[in-house]
Scaffold this active site. Sequence first.
Site, PDB file in Angstrom:
ATOM      1  N   GLU A   1       0.842  -1.202   0.000  1.00 60.29           N
ATOM      2  CA  GLU A   1       0.000   0.000   0.000  1.00 60.29           C
ATOM      3  C   GLU A   1       0.873   1.245   0.000  1.00 60.29           C
ATOM      4  O   GLU A   1       1.806   1.343   0.799  1.00 60.29           O
ATOM      5  CB  GLU A   1      -0.871   0.076   1.262  1.00 60.29           C
ATOM      6  CG  GLU A   1      -2.057  -0.834   1.250  1.00 60.29           C
ATOM      7  CD  GLU A   1      -2.922  -0.665   2.485  1.00 60.29           C
ATOM      8  OE1 GLU A   1      -2.861   0.391   3.140  1.00 60.29           O
ATOM      9  OE2 GLU A   1      -3.652  -1.606   2.788  1.00 60.29           O
TER      10      GLU A   1
HETATM   11  C1  NOJ Z   1      -4.378   1.261   5.286  1.00 53.95           C
HETATM   12  C2  NOJ Z   1      -5.546   0.331   5.168  1.00 53.95           C
HETATM   13  O1  NOJ Z   1      -5.083  -0.964   5.002  1.00 53.95           O
HETATM   14  C3  NOJ Z   1      -6.479   0.685   4.020  1.00 53.95           C
HETATM   15  O2  NOJ Z   1      -7.603  -0.114   4.112  1.00 53.95           O
HETATM   16  C4  NOJ Z   1      -6.790   2.156   4.047  1.00 53.95           C
HETATM   17  O3  NOJ Z   1      -7.713   2.507   3.067  1.00 53.95           O
HETATM   18  C5  NOJ Z   1      -5.492   2.916   3.880  1.00 53.95           C
HETATM   19  N1  NOJ Z   1      -4.631   2.619   4.996  1.00 53.95           N
HETATM   20  C6  NOJ Z   1      -5.667   4.431   3.834  1.00 53.95           C
HETATM   21  O4  NOJ Z   1      -6.070   4.898   5.081  1.00 53.95           O
END
Ligand code: NOJ
EC number: 3.2.1.21
Length: 591
Positions: free
Chosen positions: A413
């Site tokens: 991410e």
């Molecule tokens: C981490 C989380 O895993 C995800 O679900 C979320 O949308 C993002 N952070 C952004 O806050």
Amino acid sequence: MLQRCILRLYHVLALVLCVSASDDFDWTKNEKSSFYYGTFPTGFSWGAGSSAYQTEGAWNIDGKGMSIWDAFARKKGKIFSNDTGDSSCEGYYKYKDDISLMKDMKLNHYRFSISWPRILPSGLKNEHINEKGIKYYDDLINMLLENKITPIVTLYHWDLPQLLQEKYGGWQNGSMVNHFNDFANLCFERFGNRVKYWITFNNPWSIAVEGYETGEHAPGLKLKGTGAYKAAHHIIKAHAKVWHTYDMQWRSKQKGLVGISLTADWGEPVDITNQRDIEAAERYIQFYMGWFATPIFNGDYPQVMKDYVGRKSGQQGLGASRLPVFSPQEKSYIKGTCDFLGLGHFTTRYVTMKNYPSGLGDSYFSDRDLAELVDPQWPDPGSEWLYSVPWGFRRLLNFVKTQYGNPMIYVTENGVSEKMQCTDLCDDWRMKYFKDYINEMLKALKDGVNVKGYTAWSLLDNFEWDEGFSERFGLYYVDFRSKNKPRYPKASVQFYKRIISSNGFPNQREVESWKRKAVETCSSSNQLLAAGQCDTVFNIMSLFHNKTLSSGPYPLIGHMEMVTEIVVPTVCTLCILLSAVFLMFLLRGRL
Ligand code: NOJ
């Protein structure tokens, strides 16, 4: 005798090497170098991510059970504007369209999660397996593979079956280790012939702290100072058990990998020449990522966590530390249960020491004895907590390398949101964020960090947990007010596409032209969309004057929906108003 001596010397040497290898992160040097032009190694994997509750919708369709998020979002006042993920992006129905978007971007992988209650409605494998739920994921996986997109699958992205919360208290209960293992085993059995990358947990820090300490997230418990530590303890054990299950029962047949995805901000000492700031920054990271990574890579909680929580528990008059303890058998069982590390990263903090005297409401946060600061000059285009600090990413990646023996990393991410009310598809701040963060990752690769892939968060705007739909992280804009939830590319789609097709940043001239070209493609559709998001009557004019209504690269059907939804009611209202005014004049004339 001599043999013994040599052996001993060898052991001492190995120990010294080990200690220094895990210790050689240099806190005192933070060179913020200029942009680096170059490319990633061949085979580097580019992707985008999502999660079940945030995108699927269909919360009660085809036999799905309720999750803790379905229940939490229904409680008034928990989520911004009382939004729920009931329908969200309708990903359950629109996955084929979404795969077309991925294909168009030439993504190598797609990261998504499996909703536990969609395939096990009560949470328990021996009660009922929902074949319709299994079929949904089967179809999704098959279609990804047909399009040469590798699925990276998260088993737990926060949506615990509600019944397990009600019956056992969720992650406060040790029995969850076996229930999660049964669920994971079922996924390996049904999908493992095609899925080769498994992530057990997404961001366990958030599950523990926001779910059981602050209560901002489901299940909304506020067990300050104990709840998060207990939840984390069971999560770590559950992760290890699932890794061993895969290792023993499936690895030789399926030849896949099992990792965990940890999210961590970087913590930079306020003053890198001040030892106390350095120690505070290290505590910040150890209480964040080290809490999970150290047991998994090295066998136990970070020493600094044991020291701080133990000391403060003692001062509170407790007989034992609030931080649970792993037995020697558990330590060796947990150590080494990671084939790759998933890393989520968004932002950075400056950190300095701050003493929290014990007894004044002990909590996970006060246990750390530190204060977090931000530089007001850092751009913060989106979520309140998200400042753009690209160099922090390189620091974090290097820290992982030195602390955990240079593991294989997939960035699971990374991305930025927007907070503006009027939609701007020309998201130049997002292009800049991606450009600079990805560039820092490239520098980290040059530093020797073993990064194998990158996942932009997120493919689509989606349900951003307690912030509802008010924060948009997507590469694609989703019109949530429209029933069909049409998707529109933001300029960053074009930009990310260029990075992917060049496998990095070939040269200055080319990279500079990317942004220009990306912005060119977004401006006309942007006006259209802005019309829908801002003051309707005002923008209706620009909508009528916009001749590019059906000529952009966007689904015409989406525009039409938007047009009917906005234009028809507005024109009707205007007509009624005008008739009323006309009537009034007529009547006045008569009188
Ligand atoms: C981490 C989380 O895993 C995800 O679900 C979320 O949308 C993002 N952070 C952004 O806050």
